[in-house]
Each structure stands twice: as structure tokens, then as C-alpha cells.
Write an enzyme that holds these catalytic residues in place. Structure first.
Site, short mmCIF file in Angstrom:
data_model
loop_
_atom_site.label_atom_id
_atom_site.label_comp_id
_atom_site.label_asym_id
_atom_site.label_seq_id
_atom_site.Cartn_x
_atom_site.Cartn_y
_atom_site.Cartn_z
CB ALA A 1 -5.66 23.43 16.82
CB ILE B 1 -9.40 27.18 16.38
CG1 ILE B 1 -8.25 27.03 17.40
CG2 ILE B 1 -9.55 25.93 15.50
CD1 ILE B 1 -6.85 27.07 16.81
N GLY C 1 -18.20 58.57 -0.73
CA GLY C 1 -19.12 58.26 0.37
C GLY C 1 -19.71 56.86 0.23
CD GLU D 1 -3.31 29.53 6.09
OE1 GLU D 1 -2.42 29.05 5.38
OE2 GLU D 1 -4.51 29.20 5.99
CB SER E 1 3.05 41.36 5.90
OG SER E 1 1.84 41.25 5.19
CD GLU E 2 4.39 42.82 10.06
OE1 GLU E 2 3.58 41.87 9.95
OE2 GLU E 2 4.04 44.01 9.93
#
Ligand code: CAA
Length: 387
Positions: free
Chosen positions: A124, A159, A346, A369, A372-373
Site C-alpha cells: 500500500a 491496492i 473481427g 508499478e 512508462s513515463e
């Protein structure tokens, strides 16, 4: 350089692959549709040693290495990424920090329960107003006058495994003036007074991995359940994420592998204009690029796993290794899943095939986690030395 796996690595890969194919894959679509938490499968995975792969057997784990963990994650996530998410939190986000910073009593009590899969763990860090900027958390922990416990008031969001977790590693500030250096880690027992769970998040993908908000109101945390020293929490949170990101990279490789394999089967079987679609150059180009990105992602992920194993000997930081593996593998998975949907036409858009699930599941690997930035920022800061 030796690409051969050890006997133990091969064994855990086979164990994970057998279980994933026989028990997880057949029910993955059902769990995705219902969003039900696969508790029974998680317990079985615990019995197979898949919930504490790197945990020494003295604390209930399989006592294997990070490459073994990555190989097992790939197999499980190729069958169902949601099972892999729960596996990664138990293995990595929960156990790693306690193994590195915990006392012997904490390892025996908390790691054992989670590594055996007897209980579910959670991590957390994130709060409603602080995600990427994790050090700006508002959760507070105040040491009692007699020094026996901390009174914690906290609100944490997103969480993973929160609705089912028995224990959490939770971060709160013990010294708000000190910023990142004032954060402390705590081990939380969800059966104690003052712990509450909020609503479960309805999600785009990894739907069988339950996610919720948690709130602690005047929660009394015994001082022996503090993890590490006061003020050491941000460093613990970040070093746990360094390792955690390798697991998410492996998850991305697993999803990408499943999307790729489904595409190969479809390219061989589906006919258009009187021939298998795999004979068309535009499909061949997709297949070649999918395979190349998949194998590049796998190599970068295994290299990061190897770096983590080396770091246990040298003490070196593996931040950039984990960030590069997660960045590349998650973007490769998203791209490969996107190509897989397109290649299936499809049918790629239909719930009758698993590729739309891979597409939805891949997206989270670019977000949790550390987005990407954030990974790009971490890598660039480290390379340039500039902030
Ligand atoms: N290992 C050890 N120490 C570290 C570290 C690392 N990887 N990264 C930073 N630190 C230390 C720094 O050395 C610094 O220490 P000093 O003050 O002693 O010098 C301290 O921590 C603060 O570092 P920064 O100044 O770099 O911190 P920052 O506020 O600029 O933040 C950040 C850096 C990289 C952006 C970090 O906040 C970050 O990674 N953010 C993303 C958070 C994230 O990934 N959240 C995901 C939530 S968990 C999740 O998704 C789980 C799930 O559900 C599955």
C-alpha cells in the site's frame, strides 16, 4: 555468456507451465468475465511453491532465484495475467521488502504466511492524491508516548489484492516535514481494529485480480511491526519496486507470448482469397516484428533478473535494469496484443477468442508499478545525472 537454464530454473518453469495450461488457462475467460478472485487456484499455486519462489525454504518459500521467478511468471501470465498479478504481489511486493529489511520474527510470521499462499499479501503506497509522486503521501503514523505502538491514519488506493489481503506492507509519514526521508514502512494485519476496505475497482483488464481502497483509522500498529527504521520507508518502497518491476516485465512477456502464439495459430489456419493469411506479406511482417519484439523483451527481462541476482552479492542498485525491462516489455506487450487483435480481424474483437483479453490485460503493465513515463524519467535521470 550462457543462455542455458539450470535444473532448478527448468523445474519451476515446467511446474508453472503445467499448472498454467492444465488449471488456469481453461478458466481464464470465465474469471475475466465474472471478476471473481481465483482464491482456490492461488492456494494451489502456493502449494506448488509459486507464491514465494525466491523466498528461502526456511520461511516457507521455494528457495529459487529471480530467473526462476521470471520464468514462472511468464508461464502463468501467458495463461492468465490476473493470476500473475496476485502472484507478483505475494512474491515480490510483499516478501521482498521484508526479506531485505525485516526482523527474524517478521520473516517467520509474515513472509511464511504469504510465501506459502496460506494468506494473501498487498503493498500500500499509492493514495488518492499521490501516485507517481509517491513521496507526497498524506498518510500519517504517530509514535505513542510510551513508545509501544504507532497510531496510523491512512487512505490508500489501487491496492492490488486489497479485498482479500490478510497482511499489507503500508507506507506512512512519521515526519511530514522531512518529505521522502520522513516516510516509514509498517506491516499491517487487516484483522486488527481500525482497518477498513473500500469499494472494489471495476477494471478494464486483469479483472480477476481484486483491487480496492483501504483506510486505516486510529489503527494501533505495535512498534515491532515497523519494517526497517523510521524514515527508511521511501527507500524500502523504491527498492521493492525495483524488483517488482522485473515481475511486471515478466508478466508483459507472458501476455505478449500468448498473443503471439494465438496469432501464429490463426495465421496458419485462417484462409482469405484462397490461401492461409500467413502467406500474405503484410501478415508476415507483423509476425516477424511481433516475434522480434517478444524475444527482445524476454532478454531484457532475464537480464534484469540476472542483475538482481548479482546485486544480492554486490549490493549494486538495479533500478535502471528493472525500469528498462518493464518499459520495453510492457510497450512490446501492448503493441503485440494490438497486432494480434488486428491480425484476427473481427475474431480479434470477439469475446470468443482470448486476444481481446490479452489486449485489455497488456495495458496495465504500462501503468502499475510506475508508468512508462516514470520509467523513462528514472532511466534518463540515472543516465544523465540530471534532475
Ligand atoms: N532505491 C533506493 N533508494 C531510492 C530509490 C531506489 N530505487 N529511488 C529513490 N531512492 C531514494 C533516493 O536516493 C532519495 O534518497 P536521499 O533523500 O537519501 O537522497 C530518496 O529516495 C528520494 O528520491 P527522489 O528524490 O528521486 O524521489 P522523487 O520524489 O523524485 O521520486 C520517483 C522518484 C522515481 C518518481 C518515485 O517516486 C517513483 O518511482 N514513483 C512511481 C511510484 C510507483 O511506481 N507507484 C506504483 C505504485 S505500486 C503498484 O502499482 C503496485 C500494484 O498495485 C501492483
Amino acid at each position: 555468456m550462457d543462455f542455458k537454464l539450470t535444473e532448478e530454473q527448468q523445474m519451476i518453469q515446467d511446474t508453472a507451465r503445467d499448472f498454467a495450461r492444465s488449471t488456469i488457462a481453461p478458466v481464464a475467460a470465465e474469471f475475466d468475465a465474472s471478476g471473481e478472485f481465483p482464491l482456490e487456484n492461488i492456494r494451489k499455486m502456493g502449494e506448488l511453491g509459486l507464491m514465494g519462489i525466491e523466498v528461502p525454504d526456511g520461511y516457507g518459500g521455494a528457495g529459487l532465484d529471480t530467473i526462476g521467478y521470471v520464468l514462472a511468471m511468464i508461464e502463468v501470465c501467458a495463461a492468465d495475467a490476473a493470476h500473475g498479478t496476485i502472484m507478483s504481489v505475494n512474491n515480490s511486493l510483499f516478501c521482498n521488502g521484508i526479506l531485505k529489511y525485516g526482523s527474524e520474527e517478521q520473516k517467520q510470521k509474515y513472509v511464511r504466511a504469504i510465501a506459502t499462499g496460506a494468506e494473501i499479501g498487498a503493498y500500500a503506497l499509492t493514495e488518492p492524491q499521490s501516485g507517481s509522486d509517491a513521496s507526497t503521501m498524506k498518510s500519517r503514523a504517530v509514535l505513542s508516548d510510551d513508545g509501544t505502538h504507532y497510531l496510523i491514519n491512512a487512505r490508500k488506493s489501487w491496492i492490488t489484492s486489497g479485498p482479500y489481503a490478510r497482511y499489507l506492507v503500508l507506507f506512512a509519514s512519521t515526519d511530514p516535514e522531512a518529505g521522502a526521508r520522513g516516510i516509514t514502512a509498517f506491516l499491517i494485519d487487516t484483522e486488527r481494529d481500525g482497518f477498513h476496505r473500500g469499494k472494489t475497482e471495476p477494471k478494464l483488464g486483469i479483472r480477476a485480480s481484486a483491487t480496492c481502497e483501504v483506510e486505516l483509522t486510529d489503527y494501533r500498529c505495535p512498534v515491532e511491526d515497523r519494517l526497517g527504521k523510521e524514515g527508511e520507508g521511501f527507500k524500502i518502497a523504491m527498492s521493492v519496486l525495483d524488483a517488482g518491476r522485473i515481475g511486471i516485465a515478466a508478466q508483459a512477456v507472458g501476455i505478449a507470448q500468448a498473443a503471439y502464439e494465438a496469432s501464429i495459430a490463426y495465421a496458419r489456419e485462417r484462409k482469405a482469397f484462397g490461401r492461409e493469411i500467413g502467406t500474405f506479406q503484410m501478415i508476415q511482417a507483423k509476425i516477424a516484428d511481433m516475434k522480434t519484439r517478444l524475444e527482445a523483451a524476454r532478454l531484457l527481462t532475464l537480464r534484469a533478473a540476472w542483475a538482481k541476482m548479482e546485486s544480492e552479492r554486490t549490493g549494486a542498485r538495479i533500478t535502471v535494469d528493472g525500469s528498462m525491462a518493464k518499459l520495453f516489455a510492457s510497450e512490446a506487450a501492448m503493441w503485440i496484443a494490438h497486432q494480434a487483435v488486428q491480425l484476427h480481424g473481427g475474431m480479434g474483437y470477439s469475446k470468443e477468442m482470448p486476444v481481446e483479453r490479452y489486449f485489455r490485460d497488456a495495458k496495465i503493465t504500462e501503468i502499475y508499478e510506475g508508468t512508462s513515463e516514470i520509467q523513462r524519467m528514472v532511466i534518463a535521470r540515472s543516465e544523465t545525472g540530471l534532475r
